[in-house]
Scaffold this motif. Structure first.
Motif, PDB file in Angstrom:
ATOM      1  N   ARG A 186       0.748  -1.278  -0.022  1.00 33.44           N
ATOM      2  CA  ARG A 186       0.045   0.046   0.035  1.00 33.44           C
ATOM      3  C   ARG A 186       0.957   1.320  -0.008  1.00 33.44           C
ATOM      4  NH1 ARG A 186      -4.197  -2.991   3.728  1.00 33.44           N
ATOM      5  NH2 ARG A 186      -2.671  -2.330   5.365  1.00 33.44           N
ATOM      6  N   PRO A 187       1.125   1.760  -1.231  1.00 35.19           N
ATOM      7  CA  PRO A 187       2.009   2.902  -1.216  1.00 35.19           C
ATOM      8  C   PRO A 187       1.267   4.147  -0.763  1.00 35.19           C
ATOM      9  CG  PRO A 187       2.013   1.690  -3.421  1.00 35.19           C
ATOM     10  CD  PRO A 187       0.917   1.332  -2.699  1.00 35.19           C
ATOM     11  N   GLY A 188       1.923   5.173  -0.270  1.00 33.53           N
ATOM     12  CA  GLY A 188       1.221   6.438   0.238  1.00 33.53           C
ATOM     13  C   GLY A 188       1.556   7.418  -0.942  1.00 33.53           C
ATOM     14  N   LEU A 189       1.670   8.376  -0.473  1.00 30.98           N
ATOM     15  CA  LEU A 189       1.965   9.633  -1.464  1.00 30.98           C
ATOM     16  C   LEU A 189       3.435   9.415  -2.172  1.00 30.98           C
ATOM     17  CD1 LEU A 189       0.688  12.638   0.714  1.00 30.98           C
ATOM     18  CD2 LEU A 189      -0.435  11.789  -1.209  1.00 30.98           C
ATOM     19  N   ILE A 190       3.481   8.896  -3.332  1.00 35.17           N
ATOM     20  CA  ILE A 190       4.498   8.574  -4.166  1.00 35.17           C
ATOM     21  C   ILE A 190       5.024   9.669  -5.046  1.00 35.17           C
ATOM     22  CG2 ILE A 190       6.059   6.868  -5.070  1.00 35.17           C
ATOM     23  CD1 ILE A 190       5.216   6.357  -2.065  1.00 35.17           C
ATOM     24  N   GLU A 191       5.997   9.986  -5.584  1.00 32.28           N
ATOM     25  CA  GLU A 191       6.507  10.971  -6.812  1.00 32.28           C
ATOM     26  C   GLU A 191       6.107  10.156  -8.112  1.00 32.28           C
ATOM     27  OE1 GLU A 191      10.288  12.268  -5.594  1.00 32.28           O
ATOM     28  OE2 GLU A 191       9.546  13.952  -4.269  1.00 32.28           O
ATOM     29  N   THR A 192       4.968  10.052  -8.621  1.00 33.36           N
ATOM     30  CA  THR A 192       4.700   9.548  -9.731  1.00 33.36           C
ATOM     31  C   THR A 192       3.858  10.412 -10.446  1.00 33.36           C
ATOM     32  OG1 THR A 192       2.787   8.273  -9.135  1.00 33.36           O
ATOM     33  CG2 THR A 192       5.110   7.021  -8.673  1.00 33.36           C
ATOM     34  N   GLU A 193       3.499  10.161 -11.842  1.00 35.14           N
ATOM     35  CA  GLU A 193       2.709  10.867 -12.606  1.00 35.14           C
ATOM     36  C   GLU A 193       0.987  10.665 -12.367  1.00 35.14           C
ATOM     37  OE1 GLU A 193       3.685  10.008 -16.737  1.00 35.14           O
ATOM     38  OE2 GLU A 193       5.815  10.418 -16.384  1.00 35.14           O
ATOM     39  N   ILE A 194       0.920   9.815 -11.312  1.00 36.14           N
ATOM     40  CA  ILE A 194      -0.559   9.657 -10.848  1.00 36.14           C
ATOM     41  C   ILE A 194      -1.286  10.490 -10.427  1.00 36.14           C
ATOM     42  CG2 ILE A 194      -0.390   8.499  -8.880  1.00 36.14           C
ATOM     43  CD1 ILE A 194      -2.418   6.474  -9.687  1.00 36.14           C
ATOM     44  N   HIS A 195      -0.562  11.615  -9.793  1.00 39.48           N
ATOM     45  CA  HIS A 195      -0.824  12.831  -9.149  1.00 39.48           C
ATOM     46  C   HIS A 195      -1.293  13.859  -9.896  1.00 39.48           C
ATOM     47  CE1 HIS A 195       0.289  11.104  -5.374  1.00 39.48           C
ATOM     48  NE2 HIS A 195       1.296  10.920  -5.730  1.00 39.48           N
ATOM     49  N   GLU A 196      -2.353  14.445  -9.596  1.00 36.44           N
ATOM     50  CA  GLU A 196      -2.700  15.805 -10.691  1.00 36.44           C
ATOM     51  C   GLU A 196      -1.872  16.855 -10.355  1.00 36.44           C
ATOM     52  OE1 GLU A 196      -6.664  17.078  -9.042  1.00 36.44           O
ATOM     53  OE2 GLU A 196      -7.831  15.878 -10.768  1.00 36.44           O
ATOM     54  N   PRO A 197      -1.511  17.846 -11.248  1.00 37.89           N
ATOM     55  CA  PRO A 197      -0.541  18.853 -10.993  1.00 37.89           C
ATOM     56  C   PRO A 197      -0.791  19.778  -9.669  1.00 37.89           C
ATOM     57  CG  PRO A 197      -1.126  19.006 -13.224  1.00 37.89           C
ATOM     58  CD  PRO A 197      -2.189  17.905 -12.505  1.00 37.89           C
ATOM     59  N   GLY A 198       0.208  19.889  -8.816  1.00 35.41           N
ATOM     60  CA  GLY A 198       0.125  20.675  -7.803  1.00 35.41           C
ATOM     61  C   GLY A 198      -0.150  19.802  -6.425  1.00 35.41           C
ATOM     62  N   ARG A 199      -0.618  18.578  -6.707  1.00 36.25           N
ATOM     63  CA  ARG A 199      -1.020  17.663  -5.415  1.00 36.25           C
ATOM     64  C   ARG A 199       0.116  17.362  -4.477  1.00 36.25           C
ATOM     65  NH1 ARG A 199      -2.319  12.181  -4.052  1.00 36.25           N
ATOM     66  NH2 ARG A 199      -4.057  12.270  -2.547  1.00 36.25           N
ATOM     67  N   LEU A 200       1.284  17.132  -4.929  1.00 32.80           N
ATOM     68  CA  LEU A 200       2.232  16.549  -3.992  1.00 32.80           C
ATOM     69  C   LEU A 200       2.705  17.961  -3.426  1.00 32.80           C
ATOM     70  CD1 LEU A 200       4.456  13.984  -5.761  1.00 32.80           C
ATOM     71  CD2 LEU A 200       2.736  13.670  -3.604  1.00 32.80           C
ATOM     72  N   ASP A 201       2.484  19.055  -4.161  1.00 32.93           N
ATOM     73  CA  ASP A 201       3.136  20.427  -3.431  1.00 32.93           C
ATOM     74  C   ASP A 201       2.340  20.652  -2.482  1.00 32.93           C
ATOM     75  OD1 ASP A 201       5.291  20.489  -5.428  1.00 32.93           O
ATOM     76  OD2 ASP A 201       4.103  21.737  -6.757  1.00 32.93           O
ATOM     77  N   ARG A 202       1.139  20.467  -2.464  1.00 36.06           N
ATOM     78  CA  ARG A 202       0.106  20.805  -1.486  1.00 36.06           C
ATOM     79  C   ARG A 202      -0.004  19.928  -0.251  1.00 36.06           C
ATOM     80  NH1 ARG A 202      -5.266  19.005  -1.487  1.00 36.06           N
ATOM     81  NH2 ARG A 202      -4.896  18.275  -3.550  1.00 36.06           N
ATOM     82  N   ILE A 203       0.315  18.420  -0.393  1.00 34.55           N
ATOM     83  CA  ILE A 203       0.200  17.691   0.760  1.00 34.55           C
ATOM     84  C   ILE A 203       1.529  16.889   0.901  1.00 34.55           C
ATOM     85  CG2 ILE A 203      -2.272  17.710   0.679  1.00 34.55           C
ATOM     86  CD1 ILE A 203      -2.244  14.977  -0.849  1.00 34.55           C
ATOM     87  N   GLY A 204       2.301  17.027  -0.024  1.00 31.36           N
ATOM     88  CA  GLY A 204       3.332  15.984   0.038  1.00 31.36           C
ATOM     89  C   GLY A 204       4.280  16.118   1.475  1.00 31.36           C
ATOM     90  N   THR A 205       4.049  16.963   2.315  1.00 29.22           N
ATOM     91  CA  THR A 205       4.790  17.053   3.371  1.00 29.22           C
ATOM     92  C   THR A 205       3.845  16.607   4.527  1.00 29.22           C
ATOM     93  OG1 THR A 205       4.186  19.435   3.887  1.00 29.22           O
ATOM     94  CG2 THR A 205       6.536  19.012   2.661  1.00 29.22           C
ATOM     95  N   THR A 206       2.876  16.164   4.392  1.00 30.56           N
ATOM     96  CA  THR A 206       1.684  15.732   5.529  1.00 30.56           C
ATOM     97  C   THR A 206       2.128  14.478   6.130  1.00 30.56           C
ATOM     98  OG1 THR A 206       0.201  14.730   3.923  1.00 30.56           O
ATOM     99  CG2 THR A 206       0.056  17.117   4.611  1.00 30.56           C
ATOM    100  N   PRO A 207       2.865  13.450   5.529  1.00 23.68           N
ATOM    101  CA  PRO A 207       3.095  12.281   6.094  1.00 23.68           C
ATOM    102  C   PRO A 207       4.054  12.555   7.455  1.00 23.68           C
ATOM    103  CG  PRO A 207       3.270  12.010   3.892  1.00 23.68           C
ATOM    104  CD  PRO A 207       3.211  13.499   4.113  1.00 23.68           C
ATOM    105  N   PRO A 208       4.004  11.712   8.347  1.00 19.64           N
ATOM    106  CA  PRO A 208       4.788  12.040   9.631  1.00 19.64           C
ATOM    107  C   PRO A 208       6.503  11.891   9.217  1.00 19.64           C
ATOM    108  CG  PRO A 208       3.402  10.643  10.262  1.00 19.64           C
ATOM    109  CD  PRO A 208       3.191  10.617   8.780  1.00 19.64           C
ATOM    110  N   LEU A 209       6.834  11.155   8.171  1.00 21.18           N
ATOM    111  CA  LEU A 209       8.345  11.390   7.454  1.00 21.18           C
ATOM    112  C   LEU A 209       8.617  12.685   6.924  1.00 21.18           C
ATOM    113  CD1 LEU A 209       9.372   8.029   6.485  1.00 21.18           C
ATOM    114  CD2 LEU A 209       9.880   9.408   8.651  1.00 21.18           C
ATOM    115  N   GLY A 210       7.442  13.626   6.645  1.00 22.52           N
ATOM    116  CA  GLY A 210       7.631  14.983   6.288  1.00 22.52           C
ATOM    117  C   GLY A 210       8.017  15.245   4.596  1.00 22.52           C
ATOM    118  N   ARG A 211       7.559  13.893   3.805  1.00 26.89           N
ATOM    119  CA  ARG A 211       8.047  14.109   2.428  1.00 26.89           C
ATOM    120  C   ARG A 211       7.175  13.196   1.728  1.00 26.89           C
ATOM    121  NH1 ARG A 211      11.118   9.773   0.809  1.00 26.89           N
ATOM    122  NH2 ARG A 211      12.177   8.781   2.484  1.00 26.89           N
ATOM    123  N   PRO A 212       7.067  13.175   0.486  1.00 23.29           N
ATOM    124  CA  PRO A 212       6.508  12.137  -0.259  1.00 23.29           C
ATOM    125  C   PRO A 212       7.839  11.191  -0.540  1.00 23.29           C
ATOM    126  CG  PRO A 212       7.145  14.125  -1.799  1.00 23.29           C
ATOM    127  CD  PRO A 212       7.292  14.458  -0.388  1.00 23.29           C
TER     128      PRO A 212
END
Length: 244
Positions: A186-212
């Protein structure tokens, strides 16, 4: 067990990273793609540069006849399949459940749930000792969204991946005595093309580890699960989500 692996959706993202990680771990790789032939060819080249055999096979894994052709082509080119990475999937634009129509839901559930069941069934028919096979491993790529629900964005995607989690549990129990282990990632927020533009910039730091996460980080877990290093695991899923 044969050291040939089939990766669906293997031309980019997590699938491409998994193909290369598995090649580095000693597997010959069948790289499935639907439309991106050039990207699949690059993945094949990367696997070959690691000293492994690899083939790219075009097939749409929502179509049963194309799934059969995919398996048969990989077997003809590389030999009996010992592992299947059930990775191909789709996502629709973000939106609320009240906005979904039947066409969207059909596309998402066919692309993520029904395809996963069909690919897993084809794998069992070729690997299960009950069908004359030598056993193997099926790894279903789900999503942390299956647990979190993805409210306001992709509840349909989350639900379709929850079905994949159920497949991992149920099929894992069903074929445990037939030489097949079934596992999920079960991957979480991973840096791939599946995300809409800007989504990782908006929520990519929300995991406890602080990054996608990176696709390679998911791929390393997939390679572990496909190996004998996870020999006492079946019917369960591993979260690769930075604590999210």
């Amino acid at each position: 067990m044969s050291r040939v692996v089939l990766v669906t959706g293997g031309s980019r993202g997590i699938g491409a990273a998994a193909a290369v990680a598995l090649a580095a771990d000693g597997w010959d790789v069948g790289v499935n793609y639907r439309t991106q032939a050039d990207e699949a060819a690059r993945v094949v080249k990367a696997c070959e540069e690691l000293g492994r055999r690899a083939v790219a096979v075009q097939a749409d894994v929502v179509e049963p006849d194309q799934i059969e052709r995919l398996f048969d082509t990989v077997i003809a080119g590389l030999g009996p399949i010992g592992a299947v990475i059930n990775n191909a999937g789709v996502v629709s634009p973000s939106g609320r459940v009240a906005e979904y129509d039947a066409e969207r839901l059909d596309r998402v559930f066919r692309g993520n749930s029904i395809s996963a069941f069909l690919v897993a069934g084809a794998a069992v028919r070729r690997m299960s000792t009950a069908y004359g096979g030598n056993g193997g491993v099926i790894i279903n790529v789900s999503s942390r969204a299956a647990v979190l629900g993805s409210a306001g964005e992709y509840v349909d995607y989350a639900a379709s991946k929850a079905a994949v989690d159920a497949l991992t549990i149920g099929l894992g129990n069903e074929v445990a005595k037939e030489g097949i282990r079934v596992l999920g990632v079960r991957p979480g927020l991973i840096e791939t093309e599946i995300h809409e533009p800007g989504r990782l910039d908006r929520i990519g730091t929300t995991p406890p580890l602080g990054r996608p996460g990176k696709a390679t980080e998911v791929a390393e877990v997939i390679a572990f699960l496909a190996s004998d290093r996870s020999s006492y695991m079946t019917g369960s899923s591993v979260d690769v989500a930075g604590g999210r």
